[in-house]
Design a protein around this motif. Structure first.
Motif, PDB file in Angstrom:
ATOM      1  N   GLU A  39       0.684  -1.165   0.059  1.00 38.29           N
ATOM      2  CA  GLU A  39       0.013  -0.061  -0.116  1.00 38.29           C
ATOM      3  C   GLU A  39       0.760   1.246  -0.055  1.00 38.29           C
ATOM      4  N   TYR A  40       1.875   1.130   0.608  1.00 39.20           N
ATOM      5  CA  TYR A  40       2.908   2.293   0.642  1.00 39.20           C
ATOM      6  C   TYR A  40       3.892   2.444  -0.738  1.00 39.20           C
ATOM      7  N   GLY A  41       3.565   1.619  -1.639  1.00 45.44           N
ATOM      8  CA  GLY A  41       4.195   1.628  -2.904  1.00 45.44           C
ATOM      9  C   GLY A  41       5.533   0.725  -2.821  1.00 45.44           C
ATOM     10  N   LEU A  42       5.678   0.126  -1.806  1.00 44.97           N
ATOM     11  CA  LEU A  42       7.129  -0.631  -1.585  1.00 44.97           C
ATOM     12  C   LEU A  42       7.070  -2.093  -1.940  1.00 44.97           C
ATOM     13  N   LYS A  43       8.275  -2.800  -2.071  1.00 39.92           N
ATOM     14  CA  LYS A  43       7.878  -4.100  -2.375  1.00 39.92           C
ATOM     15  C   LYS A  43       8.233  -4.877  -1.393  1.00 39.92           C
ATOM     16  N   ALA A  44       7.684  -6.125  -1.176  1.00 39.14           N
ATOM     17  CA  ALA A  44       8.085  -6.950   0.220  1.00 39.14           C
ATOM     18  C   ALA A  44       8.672  -8.322  -0.573  1.00 39.14           C
ATOM     19  N   HIS A  45       9.706  -8.870   0.177  1.00 37.05           N
ATOM     20  CA  HIS A  45      10.450 -10.103  -0.399  1.00 37.05           C
ATOM     21  C   HIS A  45      10.437 -11.066   1.073  1.00 37.05           C
ATOM     22  N   ILE A  46       9.689 -12.006   1.036  1.00 38.43           N
ATOM     23  CA  ILE A  46       9.403 -12.729   2.207  1.00 38.43           C
ATOM     24  C   ILE A  46      10.727 -13.822   2.147  1.00 38.43           C
ATOM     25  N   SER A  47      11.457 -14.190   3.382  1.00 35.87           N
ATOM     26  CA  SER A  47      12.415 -15.181   3.440  1.00 35.87           C
ATOM     27  C   SER A  47      11.851 -15.896   4.562  1.00 35.87           C
ATOM     28  N   GLN A  48      11.607 -17.260   4.210  1.00 37.93           N
ATOM     29  CA  GLN A  48      11.381 -18.040   5.568  1.00 37.93           C
ATOM     30  C   GLN A  48      12.613 -18.867   6.202  1.00 37.93           C
ATOM     31  N   GLY A  49      12.723 -18.251   7.429  1.00 40.19           N
ATOM     32  CA  GLY A  49      13.990 -18.825   8.080  1.00 40.19           C
ATOM     33  C   GLY A  49      13.732 -20.049   9.030  1.00 40.19           C
ATOM     34  N   VAL A  50      14.476 -20.649   9.627  1.00 38.37           N
ATOM     35  CA  VAL A  50      14.145 -21.685  10.329  1.00 38.37           C
ATOM     36  C   VAL A  50      13.263 -21.399  11.546  1.00 38.37           C
ATOM     37  N   GLU A  51      13.591 -20.264  12.117  1.00 41.30           N
ATOM     38  CA  GLU A  51      12.598 -19.814  13.464  1.00 41.30           C
ATOM     39  C   GLU A  51      11.770 -18.658  13.049  1.00 41.30           C
ATOM     40  N   HIS A  52      12.177 -17.921  12.247  1.00 35.57           N
ATOM     41  CA  HIS A  52      11.227 -16.731  12.024  1.00 35.57           C
ATOM     42  C   HIS A  52      11.138 -16.523  10.503  1.00 35.57           C
ATOM     43  N   THR A  53      10.042 -15.767  10.177  1.00 35.81           N
ATOM     44  CA  THR A  53       9.660 -15.422   8.919  1.00 35.81           C
ATOM     45  C   THR A  53      10.401 -13.885   8.719  1.00 35.81           C
ATOM     46  N   ILE A  54      10.979 -13.483   7.852  1.00 42.81           N
ATOM     47  CA  ILE A  54      11.549 -12.241   7.673  1.00 42.81           C
ATOM     48  C   ILE A  54      11.023 -11.597   6.151  1.00 42.81           C
ATOM     49  N   ILE A  55      10.431 -10.343   6.559  1.00 42.46           N
ATOM     50  CA  ILE A  55      10.000  -9.633   5.203  1.00 42.46           C
ATOM     51  C   ILE A  55      10.761  -8.254   4.836  1.00 42.46           C
ATOM     52  N   GLY A  56      11.383  -8.527   3.875  1.00 40.25           N
ATOM     53  CA  GLY A  56      12.278  -7.295   3.577  1.00 40.25           C
ATOM     54  C   GLY A  56      11.493  -6.361   3.063  1.00 40.25           C
ATOM     55  N   ILE A  57      11.753  -5.103   3.174  1.00 42.05           N
ATOM     56  CA  ILE A  57      10.951  -3.883   2.407  1.00 42.05           C
ATOM     57  C   ILE A  57      12.042  -3.081   1.619  1.00 42.05           C
ATOM     58  N   LEU A  58      11.919  -3.215   0.209  1.00 44.12           N
ATOM     59  CA  LEU A  58      12.422  -2.668  -0.787  1.00 44.12           C
ATOM     60  C   LEU A  58      11.765  -1.433  -1.442  1.00 44.12           C
ATOM     61  N   GLY A  59      12.685  -0.430  -1.661  1.00 47.04           N
ATOM     62  CA  GLY A  59      11.986   0.864  -2.027  1.00 47.04           C
ATOM     63  C   GLY A  59      12.423   2.165  -1.389  1.00 47.04           C
ATOM     64  N   GLN A  60      11.723   3.214  -1.373  1.00 42.99           N
ATOM     65  CA  GLN A  60      11.943   4.358  -0.840  1.00 42.99           C
ATOM     66  C   GLN A  60      11.445   4.582   0.530  1.00 42.99           C
ATOM     67  N   ILE A  61      12.299   4.093   1.383  1.00 37.32           N
ATOM     68  CA  ILE A  61      11.849   4.140   2.813  1.00 37.32           C
ATOM     69  C   ILE A  61      11.563   5.492   3.457  1.00 37.32           C
ATOM     70  N   PHE A  62      10.496   5.570   4.200  1.00 36.16           N
ATOM     71  CA  PHE A  62      10.258   7.024   4.898  1.00 36.16           C
ATOM     72  C   PHE A  62      10.356   6.776   6.282  1.00 36.16           C
ATOM     73  N   PRO A  63      10.723   8.067   6.988  1.00 38.69           N
ATOM     74  CA  PRO A  63      10.947   8.109   8.434  1.00 38.69           C
ATOM     75  C   PRO A  63       9.808   7.400   9.477  1.00 38.69           C
ATOM     76  N   GLU A  64       8.693   7.194   9.149  1.00 38.92           N
ATOM     77  CA  GLU A  64       7.621   6.600  10.094  1.00 38.92           C
ATOM     78  C   GLU A  64       7.402   5.342   9.955  1.00 38.92           C
ATOM     79  N   LEU A  65       8.071   4.874   8.849  1.00 45.01           N
ATOM     80  CA  LEU A  65       7.580   3.522   8.542  1.00 45.01           C
ATOM     81  C   LEU A  65       8.017   2.235   9.619  1.00 45.01           C
ATOM     82  N   GLN A  66       9.183   2.472  10.122  1.00 49.81           N
ATOM     83  CA  GLN A  66       9.662   1.494  11.274  1.00 49.81           C
ATOM     84  C   GLN A  66       8.559   1.493  12.521  1.00 49.81           C
TER      85      GLN A  66
END
Ligand code: PEP
Ligand code: MN
Length: 346
Positions: free
Chosen positions: A23-50
């Protein structure tokens, strides 16, 4: 930036995070680890996103990735990437050896070399059909005829083959024959070519550019990963320095650095790094001791008659000696050589 999901989070919670990212116009890249799912956020990150992402259900923490490369970083993908080619595992505990001539010359030359290096313990056959050449007057390869010979010898020996692709137009053709696509040092920043091999689902070996920094090299890998191809293998092949005694200077330190900052497997090519056959074995041993996942070695039945890179090519005898010396080095660091043919004894 990466979103680390809680262990045991639900599919819906993952979907909500992905939808919010999109919805923010960014790309999500899912990586399935052994214990955790990690979702990478690709694109222009804005300050409030975190802060915003941290409030979503199922999210454990949100970590900004400090490096300019994201998908290639170990922060994004903590576990090692493992590339499988038939029964060969690259990036695991085993050291994989690629060997063969610089260029495919004749069927006899390729088959003789393949049988010899396989019997000594090599796992994958190399041979250039499209050869980058500093001088236009040097041998530039057999082209598709060379690819056909590689396929023929693969059938006869069962060895997977790696060969270089030089132009985006040739990617489909080369991918039709090769098990691994090689991007040569001179093409490391040919971004159109990187995009194109990124769209294939073939493993890609990305050699370090002649004067590329480690960061530039990883950003080149990022191009391939960003297209959805996660089977990338890096290869240190020496960089240009003021030293003229060797063809290039092998940057052994890049190997543990890559291991620290990235999850991608790393090979070393001491043949192109040194340009001299008698330096190939010492540098091969150093690379494996430093943590390389594998080696690429030029071997020729008659280096004195080779159409290309004879000076850095090992005879079968010398390749055998290299493999024998490699075995105890691998053991010393808790690894072993991948099994193939008759293994060299320690
Ligand atoms: C090769 O491996 O055939 C080659 C040309 O190497 P590089 O791109 O590292 O010079
Ligand atoms: Mn060569």
């Amino acid at each position: 930036m990466i979103v680390v999901m809680k262990g045991g989070c639900t599919k819906e919670e993952i979907n909500t995070v992905v939808c919010r990212i999109e919805e923010y116009g960014l790309k999500a890249h899912i990586s399935q680890g052994v214990e955790h799912t990690i979702i990478g956020i690709l694109g222009q990150i804005f300050p409030e996103l975190q802060d915003r992402m941290e409030l979503l259900p199922g999210v454990e923490e949100v970590i900004p990735i400090s490096k300019p490369y994201k998908l290639a970083s170990r922060e994004f993908h903590p576990q090692n990437t493992v590339v499988k080619i038939n029964d060969i595992t690259i990036g695991g505990n085993e050291i994989v050896v690629i060997a063969g001539p610089c260029a495919v010359e004749t069927e006899d030359q390729l088959l003789t070399t393949a049988l010899a290096v396989k019997a000594i313990g090599a796992n994958i056959l190399r041979g250039g059909a499209f050869k980058p050449s500093t001088s236009p007057y040097h041998f530039r390869g057999l082209g598709e005829e060379g690819l056909k010979l590689l396929a023929k010898v693969r059938k006869e020996t069962g060895m997977p083959v790696i060969t270089e692709v030089m132009t985006p137009e040739d990617v489909e053709l080369v991918a039709g024959y090769a098990d691994i696509l090689q991007i040569g040092a001179r093409n490391m920043q040919n971004f159109i070519l990187l995009d194109k091999v990124g769209k294939t689902r073939k493993p890609v070996m990305l050699k370090r550019g002649l004067s590329a920094t480690i960061q530039e090299w990883l950003l080149a890998a990022e191009y391939i990963l960003a297209q959805g191809n996660d089977q990338v293998i890096l290869c240190e092949r020496g960089i240009r320095t003021f030293e003229t005694h060797t063809r290039n200077t092998m940057d052994v330190s890049s190997i543990p650095i890559i291991k620290k900052v990235s999850h991608l497997p790393i090979f070393a090519d001491p043949s192109h790094a040194t340009g001299k056959w008698y330096l190939v074995t010492p540098l091969a041993l150093a690379a494996v001791a430093a943590g390389a996942d594998g080696l690429m070695i030029e071997v020729h039945p008659n280096p004195d008659l080779a159409l290309k890179d004879g000076a850095q090519s090992l005879t079968f005898d010398n390749f055998g000696k290299l493999m024998s010396q490699l075995t105890p080095i691998a053991w010393a660091i808790g690894r072993k050589l991948a099994v193939s043919g008759v293994k060299a004894s320690p």
